[in-house]
Design a protein around this motif. Structure first.
Motif, PDB file in Angstrom:
ATOM      1  N   ILE A 144       0.931  -1.133  -0.058  1.00  0.00           N
ATOM      2  CA  ILE A 144       0.029  -0.101  -0.166  1.00  0.00           C
ATOM      3  C   ILE A 144       0.940   1.100  -0.017  1.00  0.00           C
ATOM      4  N   GLN A 145       0.342   2.304  -0.634  1.00  0.00           N
ATOM      5  CA  GLN A 145       1.159   3.696  -0.666  1.00  0.00           C
ATOM      6  C   GLN A 145       0.141   4.535  -0.741  1.00  0.00           C
ATOM      7  N   VAL A 180      -2.793   3.583  -3.132  1.00  0.00           N
ATOM      8  CA  VAL A 180      -2.948   2.601  -3.854  1.00  0.00           C
ATOM      9  C   VAL A 180      -2.480   1.154  -3.319  1.00  0.00           C
ATOM     10  N   GLN A 198      -6.623   1.953  -6.907  1.00  0.00           N
ATOM     11  CA  GLN A 198      -6.437   3.021  -6.358  1.00  0.00           C
ATOM     12  C   GLN A 198      -7.706   3.881  -5.618  1.00  0.00           C
TER      13      GLN A 198
END
Lengths: 473, 168
Positions: free
Chosen positions: B24-25, B77, B88
């Motif tokens: 996950i970002q 995302v 996203q």
């Protein structure tokens, strides 16, 4: 900008081993985050991102050029955040081709062959790099220190006194000092829009004389764009299979290539690197190296080879000039004194020559074509007609019948090619260097010279032959 | 500006995907239009399916948290490394909260699962453990109600809104 963090020392993060994240935001402050297949090092102030699909990242940077990239060192897990400003998109040329080739490797690594299509290379100016705190693994010592190895290679080249010496020393030095055990050196035939192998190392068959067209595969693209190409993973579309070469011919990219000599090379290299050798007046050739190991070639190694190839390119040009015996005029006609046929076997050597492409066959086996073929035919005829065995590079260069290009004829490289093909293919016929810019023909069997398709008006640069019948020397 | 293709709770299959221990970002941007991003270490969906919370290490995300506190805009995302399935989410009501004891307890299994996923690419376990290492005391939860969902699996349809009920 943090003065201690430079992208020059963080290039390991840009190898595409772990995809980076990129954040952008629209003019009305809606953030966007996505993965980017490739962040490529351009220089100490610039990076490039791959533009493959029209998406929000693309839309955002055109409206608001600020982007932030989160990247990770694939060895230590150290993370860095890089702020950058979008400058421009390149859709062709060296940077684009470099990225396209690297992307092919990355796509293969990620199991996404056929999904990635590079539309453009988005170039950014680096504004700031910040180290993100967090756990890291200790950095492993590099297996081999590159700078001392580069110095050793450079010294080896510096001490070479002839082109042949240089060609062999270059590949030997790469192997011994840098551990590059599969490599080849190709010289550019610019009028022919192709390159030919003059030396190779680490393959079962040398492939000397094999050709690759400009623009095809890693070597051809590195040559055409005059840019180093480095691929970290297996990239089938950049391999040099026979199919690739045949496709190039079918598409009319080049005239028929030499099909008899197979290009040496690993079947499915996991790492590839092709570095152009620049000369004062343009491309001299390409150095190619490959490995079965993924990620074998680093950015630092690429730097080392670019530096070494710059030296090698200039050295080749210098040695070609030095090969001309300008101060001592060669004898106009050096008649043979020794009897080269002393140990001759009674069976004559049948040498066929085709005007069309200057190809030479010895006892029915293909030997060489092009300028090297024309040179061999010319000296064999001189031998037959006047008994000459000693020749100078200069007389060949001045012989208009050979059709050598005026600029960068690479005659010496072609003579190395001829000499090595003869060594590999014909034990009874050799040429041997006898001094600077001079060589001797060595024959151990009588000759039958057979011009296969003489015509009234020889093609430009071709050698005309008066007789159609076999003529025993 | 408000972008919305989500009405009501998220689709159960999407919730299942988002909370399946993915990479996950998270991104945010300042009021001056400067984007920033950081990694999140786990996701939790509220019982009613309206609000998603992401675990973010404060020490790695100071700028991100400042931006979120300032304007509440967020993008995140979610990527399943071994399949490339990527989604996203966007929202504009993000806020920073303390993590729960259950969130702290979920960190270990999250790192373990991602390390296994990355073995698909021969990433050594020691690397994954360093990469995702965090002190639970350093974590905050950033929660938001997703207002838009986009499919971002690599390919020509990347970036298109994800239709309700459609798998990423």
């Amino acid at each position: 900008m943090n003065p201690y963090l430079s992208i020059d020392t963080l290039r390991n993060c840009l190898e595409g081993v772990i995809p980076a994240g990129v954040a952008t935001c629209s003019r009305d402050l809606v953030p966007n985050v996505s993965y980017v297949s490739q962040v490529m090092y351009v220089d100490q102030d610039h990076i490039a991102l791959s533009f493959q699909f029209f998406n929000k990242t693309r839309e955002n940077i055109l409206a608001n050029p600020l982007a932030t990239v989160l990247m990770v060192d694939p060895d230590t897990a150290a993370r860095y955040r890089m702020k950058a400003r979008y400058l421009r998109t390149e859709t062709q040329g060296p940077l684009f081709e470099r990225m396209k080739a690297r992307l092919a490797g990355i796509a293969s690594h990620e199991g996404l062959v056929g999904v990635f299509r590079l539309r453009g290379t988005d170039v950014y100016r680096i504004l700031d790099i910040e180290a993100v705190p967090g756990a890291e693994l200790p950095r492993q010592l590099p297996g081999r220190a590159i700078l001392p190895a580069l110095r050793q290679c450079s010294e080896r080249l510096h001490n070479c006194s002839s082109l042949e010496d240089l060609v062999d020393n270059l590949l030997d030095a790469l192997d011994r000092s840098l551990g590059l055990s599969h490599s080849m050196l190709l010289i550019a035939d610019r009028p022919g829009a192709k390159l030919y192998v003059v030396a190779s190392r680490g393959y079962p068959s040398s492939g000397i004389g094999a050709e690759i067209p400009l623009g095809v595969g890693v070597i051809g693209i590195a040559a055409r764009e005059q840019v180093p190409i480095r691929i970290m993973f297996t990239a089938a579309e950049y391999a040099y299979t026979r199919a690739v070469r045949e496709q190039a011919i079918a598409e009319g990219l080049v005239d028929a290539l030499e099909q008899v000599i197979n290009l040496p090379g690993l079947n499915e290299p996991s790492s590839q690197m092709a570095i152009p050798l620049p000369g004062i007046r343009g491309l001299i050739g390409v150095l190619y190296t490959e490995s079965q190991q993924e990620c074998r070639f680093s950015y630092d190694l690429e730097d080392a080879l670019v530096t070494l190839c710059a030296q090698a390119g200039l050295a080749i040009q210098g040695l070609q000039l030095a090969d001309e015996p300008r101060l001592v005029a060669p004898p106009a006609d050096c008649l043979c004194i020794e009897d080269p046929l002393a140990d001759a076997s009674p069976d004559p050597l049948r040498v066929e020559y085709h005007d069309r492409d200057h190809s030479v066959f010895i006892d029915g086996d293909y030997l060489i074509k092009g300028v090297a073929g024309a040179v061999l035919w010319r000296i064999l005829n001189d031998y037959r007609e006047r008994g000459r065995v000693d020749f100078s590079n200069r007389e060949l260069r001045l012989d208009s019948r050979l059709g050598l290009p005026e600029i960068s004829d690479n005659l010496e490289a072609r003579l190395i090619l001829l000499s090595r093909r003869l060594q590999e293919r014909s034990p009874f016929l050799r040429i041997e260097k006898t001094g600077r810019g001079r060589f001797r023909l060595l024959l151990q069997r009588p000759l039958v010279l057979v011009p296969m398709n003489p015509c009234a008006a020889p093609p430009p640069g071709g050698i005309s032959q008066p007789a159609a019948s076999a003529d025993q020397a | 500006m408000r972008i919305s293709n989500v009405e009501g709770p998220l689709d159960p299959s999407l919730i299942q995907f988002l909370t399946s221990q993915l990479s996950i970002q998270v991104a945010a941007c300042s009021d001056a239009g400067e984007p920033t991003l950081a990694r999140a270490l786990g996701a939790r969906m509220s019982a009613d399916g309206h609000r998603l919370a992401l675990m973010v290490p404060v020490s790695q995300a100071r700028e991100l948290l400042t931006c979120i506190a300032a304007n509440g805009h967020i993008a995140a995302v979610f990527n399943e490394p071994e399949t490339h399935r990527t989604v996203q989410l966007k929202g504009n009501d993000a806020r920073i909260e303390a993590i729960s004891a259950a969130d702290a307890a979920a960190l270990g299994p999250y790192v373990e699962r991602l390390a296994r996923r990355l073995q698909h690419y021969q990433v050594p376990e020691a690397f994954s453990r360093a990469f995702y290492a965090a002190d639970p005391a350093d974590l905050v939860a950033v929660s938001f109600s997703p207002s838009a969902v986009y499919g971002q699996t690599p390919g020509p349809h990347a970036g298109e809104p994800l239709k309700p009920g459609k798998a990423p």
